[in-house]
Design an enzyme around this catalytic site. Structure first.
Site, short mmCIF file in Angstrom:
data_model
loop_
_atom_site.label_atom_id
_atom_site.label_comp_id
_atom_site.label_asym_id
_atom_site.label_seq_id
_atom_site.Cartn_x
_atom_site.Cartn_y
_atom_site.Cartn_z
N GLU A 183 1.07 -12.49 13.08
CA GLU A 183 1.56 -11.26 13.70
C GLU A 183 1.47 -10.15 12.64
OE1 GLU A 183 2.36 -10.96 16.86
OE2 GLU A 183 1.94 -13.10 17.14
N HIS A 225 2.75 2.98 -8.90
CA HIS A 225 2.63 1.52 -9.07
C HIS A 225 3.89 0.95 -9.72
CE1 HIS A 225 -1.36 1.65 -7.57
NE2 HIS A 225 -1.89 2.28 -8.60
N LEU A 259 12.51 -19.67 -2.62
CA LEU A 259 11.40 -18.86 -2.14
C LEU A 259 10.21 -19.08 -3.05
CD1 LEU A 259 10.34 -16.32 -0.41
CD2 LEU A 259 11.11 -14.94 -2.35
N SER A 299 -7.82 -5.12 5.06
CA SER A 299 -8.31 -4.89 3.69
C SER A 299 -8.64 -6.19 2.94
CB SER A 299 -7.30 -4.06 2.89
OG SER A 299 -7.12 -2.81 3.49
N ASP A 301 0.83 -1.22 0.00
CA ASP A 301 0.00 0.00 0.00
C ASP A 301 0.86 1.27 0.00
OD1 ASP A 301 -2.34 1.45 0.02
OD2 ASP A 301 -2.46 1.50 2.20
N GLY A 302 0.33 2.31 -0.62
CA GLY A 302 0.99 3.61 -0.56
C GLY A 302 1.55 4.09 -1.88
N ASN A 303 1.31 3.32 -2.95
CA ASN A 303 1.86 3.71 -4.26
C ASN A 303 1.31 5.06 -4.72
OD1 ASN A 303 2.94 1.17 -4.16
ND2 ASN A 303 1.64 0.29 -5.73
N ARG A 330 -11.53 1.19 -9.06
CA ARG A 330 -10.66 2.32 -9.46
C ARG A 330 -10.94 2.69 -10.92
NH1 ARG A 330 -5.16 2.04 -6.11
NH2 ARG A 330 -6.13 1.37 -4.18
N SER A 350 -6.79 -6.39 -5.53
CA SER A 350 -7.86 -6.98 -4.72
C SER A 350 -9.16 -7.05 -5.51
CB SER A 350 -8.08 -6.16 -3.45
OG SER A 350 -8.79 -4.98 -3.76
N ARG A 399 0.00 7.57 -2.96
CA ARG A 399 0.50 8.71 -2.16
C ARG A 399 1.96 9.02 -2.48
NH1 ARG A 399 -1.07 6.22 3.26
NH2 ARG A 399 -1.54 4.50 1.86
C1 FPP Z 1 -2.12 -0.06 -3.35
O1 FPP Z 1 -1.61 1.25 -3.31
C2 FPP Z 1 -1.54 -0.78 -4.47
C3 FPP Z 1 -2.24 -1.41 -5.45
C4 FPP Z 1 -3.70 -1.43 -5.50
C5 FPP Z 1 -1.57 -2.08 -6.59
C6 FPP Z 1 -0.26 -2.73 -6.27
C7 FPP Z 1 0.43 -2.89 -7.53
C8 FPP Z 1 1.75 -2.87 -7.70
C9 FPP Z 1 2.77 -2.80 -6.65
C10 FPP Z 1 2.22 -2.94 -9.10
C11 FPP Z 1 2.95 -4.17 -9.41
C12 FPP Z 1 2.24 -5.38 -9.05
C13 FPP Z 1 2.73 -6.58 -9.32
C14 FPP Z 1 2.05 -7.77 -8.76
C15 FPP Z 1 3.94 -6.75 -10.12
P1 FPP Z 1 -2.59 2.47 -3.50
O2 FPP Z 1 -2.69 2.78 -4.93
O3 FPP Z 1 -3.91 2.16 -2.83
O4 FPP Z 1 -1.85 3.60 -2.72
P2 FPP Z 1 -2.52 4.81 -1.93
O5 FPP Z 1 -3.22 4.23 -0.74
O6 FPP Z 1 -1.36 5.65 -1.55
O7 FPP Z 1 -3.45 5.50 -2.91
#
Ligand code: FPP
Length: 260
Positions: free
Chosen positions: A224, A54, A148, A213, A37-39, A88, A82, A41
């Site tokens: 944990e 992302h 892994l 979530s 999470d946080g991409n 979105r 998810s 922001r």
């Molecule tokens: C949540 O951050 C992130 C996602 C919904 C997508 C995650 C996707 C990637 C990391 C891209 C690559 C994925 C793979 C599997 C290679 P957000 O957009 O909700 O962030 P925010 O809360 O800051 O808006």
């Protein structure tokens, strides 16, 4: 929750001398699951489009996979998309799928070299054909990886997973192959999409929010949870080592009493 003074990169917690079935705190969790999470922001703060976040998130994943393998983590599950993320804007959804396809195309060879086996969980039938094809190709190409297992949760939701398992067990019962009283936690757990993996010992949530979530709801029963304000694109090996050290300081009781 801030990492604050607890951040001690590279510090390995001492393994407990005589692990008991109750407080069997392993220094290194077998299964770590991460809510990436946080991409958005991260991108906003830089005046960039959300997709740049992302993209940076995919680079963070690469770093974290490498570090997880070095630490001896057996399974790393990451929440990539998810069942709720379809809400979105279509451009963002398309962009995430494109980044996923690119990641698989460009990184599968590295995964093979690093001994990483790729798997996925979720209803991928709803994903674009290119994403499904690349996923299958990567799963096949990495099948021999032993260091892994990287599990991508895609079009995944904990509630979806539970309903999916219940539906399949109900169908077996309706066909007379299973008596309802035979269904117990072990049988149900094996029927889950994540049933082939151990439950997550540690769930890491970057991005400052304190919620699951809809991630791994069944498996999370005794996980944990470690949260950090670090946004996912800034997450790196040091952050993972810090989270693992936090895990090592926890006393896992699984509903029992300490030291029993
Ligand atoms: C949540 O951050 C992130 C996602 C919904 C997508 C995650 C996707 C990637 C990391 C891209 C690559 C994925 C793979 C599997 C290679 P957000 O957009 O909700 O962030 P925010 O809360 O800051 O808006």
């Amino acid at each position: 929750m801030s990492e604050g003074s607890a951040f001690e990169p590279g510090r390995e917690p001492a393994a407990s001398a005589a692990p008991s079935p109750v407080a069997a705190a392993r220094a290194v969790p077998r299964h770590v699951a991460i809510v990436m999470d946080g991409n958005g922001r991260w991108a906003n703060r830089r005046g960039l489009p959300r997709l740049a976040g992302h993209r940076a998130g995919a680079q963070a994943l690469e770093r974290v996979v490498r570090c997880a393998a070095e630490l001896g983590i057996e399974v790393l599950t990451v929440y990539g998309f998810s069942t709720e993320n379809w809400r979105r804007p279509a451009t963002e959804v398309r962009g995430i799928m494109h980044i996923l396809v690119e990641f698989l195309r460009l990184k599968t060879r590295d995964l093979v070299r690093e001994g990483v086996r790729l798997r996925y969980v979720g209803d991928v039938s709803a994903l674009p054909a290119a994403a499904r094809a690349e996923l299958e190709r990567s799963v096949r190409a990495t099948a021999q990886g032993r260091r892994l297992t990287l599990v991508l949760a895609l079009n995944y939701g904990g509630r979806w997973e539970i309903v999916d398992a219940a539906r399949r067990l109900a169908a077996r019962a309706a066909r007379g192959e299973l008596r309802p009283e035979e269904i117990d936690e072990a049988l149900f757990g094996r029927e889950l999409a994540t049933g082939e993996f151990p439950p997550p010992d540690l769930i890491v949530r970057p991005g400052g929010e304190l919620r699951l979530s809809n991630f791994l709801l069944w498996g999370a029963a005794y996980s944990e949870i470690v949260a950090t304000d670090t946004l996912w694109p800034d997450f790196d090996g040091d952050t993972l080592r810090w989270a693992v050290a936090e895990f090592g300081r926890r006393e896992r009781r699984f509903g029992g009493l300490p030291g029993r």
